[in-house]
Scaffold this motif. Structure first.
Motif, PDB file in Angstrom:
ATOM      1  N   ALA A  38       9.695   0.144   4.960  1.00 49.57           N
ATOM      2  CA  ALA A  38       9.998  -0.856   5.990  1.00 49.57           C
ATOM      3  C   ALA A  38      11.138  -1.779   5.568  1.00 49.57           C
ATOM      4  N   ARG A  39      11.320  -1.969   4.257  1.00 46.39           N
ATOM      5  CA  ARG A  39      12.387  -2.863   3.787  1.00 46.39           C
ATOM      6  C   ARG A  39      13.771  -2.277   4.033  1.00 46.39           C
ATOM      7  N   MET A  40      13.852  -0.941   4.172  1.00 47.08           N
ATOM      8  CA  MET A  40      15.138  -0.274   4.383  1.00 47.08           C
ATOM      9  C   MET A  40      15.282   0.223   5.817  1.00 47.08           C
ATOM     10  N   ASP A  41      14.305  -0.077   6.656  1.00 49.32           N
ATOM     11  CA  ASP A  41      14.264   0.499   8.000  1.00 49.32           C
ATOM     12  C   ASP A  41      14.987  -0.396   9.006  1.00 49.32           C
ATOM     13  N   LEU A  42      15.546   0.229  10.048  1.00 50.01           N
ATOM     14  CA  LEU A  42      16.222  -0.518  11.103  1.00 50.01           C
ATOM     15  C   LEU A  42      15.246  -1.281  11.984  1.00 50.01           C
ATOM     16  N   GLY A  43      14.032  -0.782  12.072  1.00 50.26           N
ATOM     17  CA  GLY A  43      13.062  -1.346  12.996  1.00 50.26           C
ATOM     18  C   GLY A  43      12.837  -0.413  14.164  1.00 50.26           C
ATOM     19  N   LEU A  44      11.853  -0.715  14.986  1.00 49.11           N
ATOM     20  CA  LEU A  44      11.525   0.116  16.133  1.00 49.11           C
ATOM     21  C   LEU A  44      12.645   0.066  17.169  1.00 49.11           C
ATOM     22  N   PRO A  45      12.851   1.151  17.926  1.00 48.87           N
ATOM     23  CA  PRO A  45      13.810   1.112  19.021  1.00 48.87           C
ATOM     24  C   PRO A  45      13.498  -0.062  19.951  1.00 48.87           C
ATOM     25  N   LEU A 235      -3.816  12.255  15.576  1.00 49.44           N
ATOM     26  CA  LEU A 235      -2.488  11.932  16.069  1.00 49.44           C
ATOM     27  C   LEU A 235      -2.428  10.482  16.546  1.00 49.44           C
ATOM     28  N   VAL A 236      -3.454  10.042  17.256  1.00 54.42           N
ATOM     29  CA  VAL A 236      -3.520   8.648  17.707  1.00 54.42           C
ATOM     30  C   VAL A 236      -3.540   7.704  16.508  1.00 54.42           C
ATOM     31  N   ALA A 237      -4.371   8.018  15.517  1.00 52.83           N
ATOM     32  CA  ALA A 237      -4.475   7.161  14.335  1.00 52.83           C
ATOM     33  C   ALA A 237      -3.169   7.134  13.548  1.00 52.83           C
ATOM     34  N   GLU A 238      -2.490   8.279  13.465  1.00 56.78           N
ATOM     35  CA  GLU A 238      -1.239   8.338  12.700  1.00 56.78           C
ATOM     36  C   GLU A 238      -0.142   7.535  13.378  1.00 56.78           C
ATOM     37  N   VAL A 239      -0.014   7.676  14.702  1.00 57.58           N
ATOM     38  CA  VAL A 239       1.012   6.922  15.420  1.00 57.58           C
ATOM     39  C   VAL A 239       0.700   5.427  15.376  1.00 57.58           C
ATOM     40  N   SER A 240      -0.576   5.067  15.529  1.00 56.83           N
ATOM     41  CA  SER A 240      -0.939   3.647  15.490  1.00 56.83           C
ATOM     42  C   SER A 240      -0.695   3.055  14.104  1.00 56.83           C
ATOM     43  N   SER A 241      -0.960   3.819  13.037  1.00 55.55           N
ATOM     44  CA  SER A 241      -0.709   3.305  11.686  1.00 55.55           C
ATOM     45  C   SER A 241       0.788   3.160  11.437  1.00 55.55           C
ATOM     46  N   MET A 242       1.597   4.044  12.056  1.00 57.35           N
ATOM     47  CA  MET A 242       3.046   3.926  11.964  1.00 57.35           C
ATOM     48  C   MET A 242       3.511   2.631  12.637  1.00 57.35           C
ATOM     49  N   LEU A 243       2.988   2.357  13.832  1.00 58.71           N
ATOM     50  CA  LEU A 243       3.366   1.138  14.545  1.00 58.71           C
ATOM     51  C   LEU A 243       2.930  -0.106  13.775  1.00 58.71           C
ATOM     52  N   MET A 244       1.724  -0.077  13.229  1.00 55.27           N
ATOM     53  CA  MET A 244       1.239  -1.223  12.463  1.00 55.27           C
ATOM     54  C   MET A 244       2.053  -1.398  11.180  1.00 55.27           C
ATOM     55  N   GLU A 246       5.143  -0.692  10.726  1.00 57.61           N
ATOM     56  CA  GLU A 246       6.435  -1.285  11.071  1.00 57.61           C
ATOM     57  C   GLU A 246       6.281  -2.774  11.353  1.00 57.61           C
ATOM     58  N   ARG A 247       5.282  -3.123  12.139  1.00 56.31           N
ATOM     59  CA  ARG A 247       5.100  -4.535  12.500  1.00 56.31           C
ATOM     60  C   ARG A 247       4.742  -5.401  11.299  1.00 56.31           C
ATOM     61  N   LEU A 248       3.942  -4.854  10.390  1.00 60.74           N
ATOM     62  CA  LEU A 248       3.472  -5.636   9.248  1.00 60.74           C
ATOM     63  C   LEU A 248       4.395  -5.545   8.043  1.00 60.74           C
ATOM     64  N   GLY A 249       5.343  -4.608   8.063  1.00 61.75           N
ATOM     65  CA  GLY A 249       6.317  -4.520   6.980  1.00 61.75           C
ATOM     66  C   GLY A 249       5.863  -3.733   5.773  1.00 61.75           C
ATOM     67  N   ILE A 250       4.906  -2.797   5.941  1.00 61.01           N
ATOM     68  CA  ILE A 250       4.439  -2.007   4.796  1.00 61.01           C
ATOM     69  C   ILE A 250       4.962  -0.579   4.830  1.00 61.01           C
ATOM     70  N   GLY A 251       5.737  -0.235   5.870  1.00 61.46           N
ATOM     71  CA  GLY A 251       6.278   1.111   5.942  1.00 61.46           C
ATOM     72  C   GLY A 251       5.241   2.133   6.356  1.00 61.46           C
ATOM     73  N   HIS A 252       5.540   3.393   6.075  1.00 68.41           N
ATOM     74  CA  HIS A 252       4.651   4.472   6.528  1.00 68.41           C
ATOM     75  C   HIS A 252       4.652   5.609   5.526  1.00 68.41           C
ATOM     76  N   ASP A 253       3.458   6.038   5.153  1.00 67.06           N
ATOM     77  CA  ASP A 253       3.298   7.167   4.227  1.00 67.06           C
ATOM     78  C   ASP A 253       2.325   8.163   4.848  1.00 67.06           C
ATOM     79  N   PRO A 254       2.828   9.259   5.425  1.00 66.45           N
ATOM     80  CA  PRO A 254       1.979  10.210   6.131  1.00 66.45           C
ATOM     81  C   PRO A 254       1.424  11.337   5.261  1.00 66.45           C
ATOM     82  N   THR A 255       1.646  11.276   3.948  1.00 73.24           N
ATOM     83  CA  THR A 255       1.321  12.421   3.093  1.00 73.24           C
ATOM     84  C   THR A 255      -0.156  12.788   3.127  1.00 73.24           C
ATOM     85  N   GLN A 256      -1.032  11.785   3.317  1.00 73.17           N
ATOM     86  CA  GLN A 256      -2.466  12.085   3.332  1.00 73.17           C
ATOM     87  C   GLN A 256      -2.883  12.862   4.570  1.00 73.17           C
TER      88      GLN A 256
END
Length: 340
Positions: A38-45, A235-244, A246-256
């Motif tokens: 999240a520190r290197m990300d542009l942010g959500l569209p 899929l719902v949980a993965e997309v929601s965790s991605m959105l959260m 981004e909003r909270l600034g912790i980024g996203h790790d989908p490897t699990q």
């Protein structure tokens, strides 16, 4: 656009969006299957004229386009919105289609209390065309938000988890899961995670599942591992965790959750609209958990230029009216002379 035409366009648009996401998932570059910091990300569209991020399937669609085009700008707006802030879409640039659903007919029918009207009421769908800031001249330079301090990020994550009221046990060994039977979340000990962000990302993913309980958002929670229903919920949980993330600034790790990618691809191929349903459900998860949204400062409209254009248009209309009146007068005079 007629209802049948809208339905046909909607199907084509859904298929195009799904196919792009499928290609990116297969390449490991899709919005919710690619790790990012999240520190290197542009942010959500987002739309710079409203200051708010796009929602649901539109957000995933535009994010996928940003990935495909490799653009370093997350701002998207219509031609009219660009001109309103003194900018100009470059000649020859191609627009991208998004969906806008107007639910006011349904809401009005519900207010009436008439069962017949309620049964017949349907939302209207429109298809605005938007351009990325990289296709527009005259916009101010994109200013990225300053990353928040780590303690502030952790405090925000803790607040979301605490305010949810979810029962969380750190007894999952090396596994993290939500158990609907006991309505409880089970996680490894905090020390087992490589970072605080890793812990919060996992906790928020499981919290996403937790929201699906019947007394909360009441999503279908049936089906065992490997089933289509299970994959849809993931899929719902993965997309929601991605959105959260981004909003909270912790980024996203989908490897699990990479094991579900093949199932997601199959689901989207069978029904392209499923990505829009999943994205809408994920938005409801984020809203239910009251995850704070970062709102950008909207771009100011160029009122003076707009007023000048309007004034010039009025003068032009007056001149045209005067010319038409004068022309009619000359024609009548000519006709009179010819008759005499």
């Amino acid at each position: 656009m007629s209802d049948s035409t809208s339905e046909s366009f909607l199907q084509r648009h859904s298929r195009d969006v799904a196919e792009r996401l499928i290609r990116q998932m297969e390449e490991g570059t899709g919005p919710f299957v690619q790790p990012w910091d999240a520190r290197m990300d542009l942010g959500l569209p987002m739309n710079p004229t409203t200051g708010r991020s796009y929602r649901g399937g539109n957000l995933l669609h535009l994010w996928a386009l940003q990935n495909a085009w490799d653009v370093r700008d997350n701002r998207w707006m219509t031609y009219k919105q660009a001109t309103a802030v003194g900018a100009q879409v470059r000649k020859g640039e191609k627009a991208s289609v998004i969906e806008y659903w107007d639910w006011s007919p349904v809401e009005e029918a519900k207010k009436s209390g008439d069962p017949g009207l309620i049964a017949k009421a349907h939302p209207k769908v429109f298809f605005p065309r938007v351009f990325n800031a990289s296709q527009i001249d005259g916009l101010p330079e994109l200013l990225l938000a300053t990353p928040r301090p780590e303690p502030e990020i952790q405090q925000a994550c803790e607040k979301v988890i605490r305010d949810s009221g979810a029962v969380i046990h750190h007894d999952g060994g090396n596994q993290a899961f939500y158990r609907p039977m006991t309505d409880s979340i089970h996680l490894p000990e905090r020390e087992a995670f490589h970072s605080a962000s890793g812990y919060y990302a996992t906790a928020l993913h499981e919290l996403g599942h937790w929201t699906g309980f019947p007394s909360r958002l009441n999503r279908p929670m049936k089906g065992g591992f490997g089933s289509e229903d299970y994959a849809k919920e993931e899929l719902v949980a993965e997309v929601s965790s991605m959105l959260m993330g981004e909003r909270l600034g912790i980024g996203h790790d989908p490897t699990q959750h990479a094991a579900y990618v093949k199932s997601w691809i199959k689901i989207l191929r069978d029904d392209p609209r499923e990505i829009f349903r999943a994205a809408a459900a994920a938005e409801r998860v984020v809203e239910f958990l009251k995850v704070p949204e970062f709102v950008h400062e909207p771009l100011p409209k160029v009122e003076r230029e707009q007023t000048t254009v309007a004034a010039n248009q009025q003068e032009l209309e007056k001149a045209n009216t005067k010319l038409r009146t004068s022309t009619r007068s000359r024609m009548k005079q000519r006709e009179h002379t010819m008759v005499v």
